[in-house]
Design a protein around this motif. Structure first.
Motif, PDB file in Angstrom:
ATOM      1  N   ALA A   3       0.719 -21.098  54.302  1.00  0.00           N
ATOM      2  CA  ALA A   3       2.749 -20.294  53.621  1.00  0.00           C
ATOM      3  C   ALA A   3       3.312 -21.165  55.197  1.00  0.00           C
ATOM      4  CB  ALA A   3       2.732 -19.804  52.929  1.00  0.00           C
ATOM      5  N   LYS A   5       4.434 -23.476  56.182  1.00  0.00           N
ATOM      6  CA  LYS A   5       4.912 -24.883  55.660  1.00  0.00           C
ATOM      7  C   LYS A   5       5.205 -24.993  54.407  1.00  0.00           C
ATOM      8  CE  LYS A   5       2.591 -28.254  59.011  1.00  0.00           C
ATOM      9  NZ  LYS A   5       2.267 -29.935  59.443  1.00  0.00           N
ATOM     10  N   LEU A   6       6.237 -25.436  53.704  1.00  0.00           N
ATOM     11  CA  LEU A   6       7.140 -25.270  53.000  1.00  0.00           C
ATOM     12  C   LEU A   6       7.646 -26.775  52.220  1.00  0.00           C
ATOM     13  CD1 LEU A   6       9.274 -23.429  50.707  1.00  0.00           C
ATOM     14  CD2 LEU A   6      10.682 -23.262  52.675  1.00  0.00           C
ATOM     15  N   TYR A   8      10.549 -27.855  49.553  1.00  0.00           N
ATOM     16  CA  TYR A   8      11.924 -26.866  48.769  1.00  0.00           C
ATOM     17  C   TYR A   8      12.208 -27.973  47.850  1.00  0.00           C
ATOM     18  CZ  TYR A   8      15.650 -23.931  48.261  1.00  0.00           C
ATOM     19  OH  TYR A   8      16.364 -22.853  47.387  1.00  0.00           O
ATOM     20  N   CYS A  31      10.983 -31.038  53.228  1.00  0.00           N
ATOM     21  CA  CYS A  31       9.565 -31.049  53.722  1.00  0.00           C
ATOM     22  C   CYS A  31       9.380 -30.071  55.019  1.00  0.00           C
ATOM     23  CB  CYS A  31       8.364 -31.655  53.486  1.00  0.00           C
ATOM     24  SG  CYS A  31       8.578 -32.489  52.647  1.00  0.00           S
ATOM     25  N   ASP A  33       8.501 -27.102  58.475  1.00  0.00           N
ATOM     26  CA  ASP A  33       7.568 -26.376  59.204  1.00  0.00           C
ATOM     27  C   ASP A  33       8.090 -25.536  60.160  1.00  0.00           C
ATOM     28  OD1 ASP A  33       7.914 -27.464  61.705  1.00  0.00           O
ATOM     29  OD2 ASP A  33       6.764 -29.414  61.118  1.00  0.00           O
ATOM     30  N   ALA A  67       3.922 -23.688  50.845  1.00  0.00           N
ATOM     31  CA  ALA A  67       4.381 -23.608  49.840  1.00  0.00           C
ATOM     32  C   ALA A  67       5.548 -23.677  49.491  1.00  0.00           C
ATOM     33  CB  ALA A  67       5.203 -22.371  50.160  1.00  0.00           C
ATOM     34  N   VAL A  69       8.914 -24.429  47.112  1.00  0.00           N
ATOM     35  CA  VAL A  69      10.661 -23.129  45.912  1.00  0.00           C
ATOM     36  C   VAL A  69      10.762 -24.589  44.953  1.00  0.00           C
ATOM     37  CG1 VAL A  69      12.449 -21.920  46.264  1.00  0.00           C
ATOM     38  CG2 VAL A  69      10.374 -21.756  48.098  1.00  0.00           C
ATOM     39  N   THR A  77       4.308 -19.462  46.926  1.00  0.00           N
ATOM     40  CA  THR A  77       6.020 -19.481  47.410  1.00  0.00           C
ATOM     41  C   THR A  77       6.659 -18.566  48.362  1.00  0.00           C
ATOM     42  OG1 THR A  77       8.466 -19.553  46.209  1.00  0.00           O
ATOM     43  CG2 THR A  77       6.748 -18.067  45.255  1.00  0.00           C
ATOM     44  N   ARG A  78       7.360 -18.952  48.304  1.00  0.00           N
ATOM     45  CA  ARG A  78       8.526 -18.513  50.061  1.00  0.00           C
ATOM     46  C   ARG A  78       9.739 -17.434  49.015  1.00  0.00           C
ATOM     47  NH1 ARG A  78       8.778 -20.379  55.417  1.00  0.00           N
ATOM     48  NH2 ARG A  78       6.417 -20.203  54.741  1.00  0.00           N
TER      49      ARG A  78
END
Length: 344
Positions: A3, A5-6, A8, A31, A33, A67, A69, A77-78
């Motif tokens: 997780a 990297k995300l 959103y 996107c 990191d 992750a 969101v 998720t975060r």
């Protein structure tokens, strides 16, 4: 599953509050990191699954390995603070031409739908090559911290592999929060085998000892490792005696330890107890035994005593053999003290 990297997601309702001319069908994905980079992906609401694949390509992660969101089934998720979300919204709002790019993306999407519909209606007609998206022809927005640019899903160049660390070494980021301790130690050879003593200055008749049957050696035999279970119930600062069978040690090391006890450099970590024999400990010097003196056959005082007795016997007309020895000795003592009456 990582997780670090995300992706959103912002829907059109959020974006319409920032841009007056934002098209309602278009959303936006950040996107991000942990290195601080951030890429933008525009997507149509009908293509959410496709944009997830695009986000994975941008982040260099397989589906489910980054992750998402808000929460989405099948992805970690975060938790994002409201204050952080507002900062992201402010940064997005600084990109003046982003709304125009979203409008171009909508045109491209509608054009692609019309092309596919026409191709399906006329199967024998060759399909026209896809048009170059208008948004790709535009320059990317100026970067911000963290880096912020408009990206389209395209393979990223492979990152060069980091040089492998030598065996026995760990990267600093992996051990920054790891606990470790360095108790005082001693190592010696005795009738129970090799003995490792923690805090030897505190050892008493009440000190606990453990038998250890598992030991591993470094390839140069400069140190060895015992399992953490050998310290079960031990607390830093307490003495402890660990006995290991001598046959588990290389013969050369056994011979060295048999010469004299040595100081031991001990490191206790969650992975094991590492012991490195150090310098030999000074041994107390043995006091030389006093030489045994052979008692003389006849001491000088006894010779003098016999002479006095002989004289005394002559003076009184009595031979030495006729005198009681104890009385003779007492007589000599009295003569020496001046208490014997003179002979008549």
């Amino acid at each position: 599953m990582s997780a670090d990297k995300l992706a959103y997601f912002f829907d059109h309702a959020d974006l319409c509050a920032l841009f007056r001319d934002w098209p309602q069908e278009i959303g936006l994905v950040l996107c991000m990191d942990d290195a601080g980079s951030c890429d933008l992906l525009l997507f149509h609401e009908d293509a959410r699954q496709k944009v997830l694949e695009d986000a994975g390509a941008v982040l260099d992660r397989a589906p489910g390995e980054f992750a998402v969101v808000p929460r989405l089934d099948g992805y970690p998720t975060r938790r994002v603070l409201f204050s952080d979300e507002q900062k992201l919204m402010q940064l997005i709002g600084q990109e003046d031409d982003l709304a125009e790019m979203a409008a171009d993306h909508l045109i491209n999407h509608q054009f692609e739908i019309e092309r596919r519909t026409a191709a399906a209606a006329e199967p024998g007609r060759s399909a026209r090559p896809p048009a170059v998206p208008l948004a790709e022809a535009r320059s990317a927005p100026a970067p911000w911290r963290p880096r912020f640019r408009l990206s389209y899903a395209r393979p990223r160049p492979a990152r060069p592999a980091k040089a492998a660390l030598p065996p026995g070494f760990l990267p600093a980021r992996q051990v920054q929060e790891e606990s470790c301790s360095f108790p005082e130690g001693q190592i010696s050879m005795g009738r129970r085998g090799v003995r490792v003593t923690l805090h030897p200055e505190k050892v008493s008749v009440n000190t606990a000892f453990q038998r250890v049957e598992d030991v591993a050696f470094r390839d140069d035999y400069a140190s060895f490792m015992l399992p953490v279970a050998a310290l079960k119930g031990w607390h830093m600062g307490d003495p402890l005696v660990l006995d290991i069978e001598a046959v588990l040690f290389p013969i050369g090391l056994r011979q060295r330890l048999a010469l004299a006890p040595r100081r031991a450099e001990i490191t206790v970590t969650p992975r094991g107890v590492f012991v490195a024999p150090a310098e030999a400990l000074p041994q107390p010097e043995e006091e030389a035994a006093p030489p045994r003196r052979r008692a003389p056959f006849l001491r000088r005082s006894q010779v003098a005593l016999v002479a006095i007795l002989a004289c005394l016997g002559l003076a009184t007309g009595t031979s030495v053999q006729q005198l009681n020895l104890k009385e003779a000795i007492r007589s000599v003592q009295m003569v020496a003290a001046g208490d014997l009456p003179a002979a008549r």
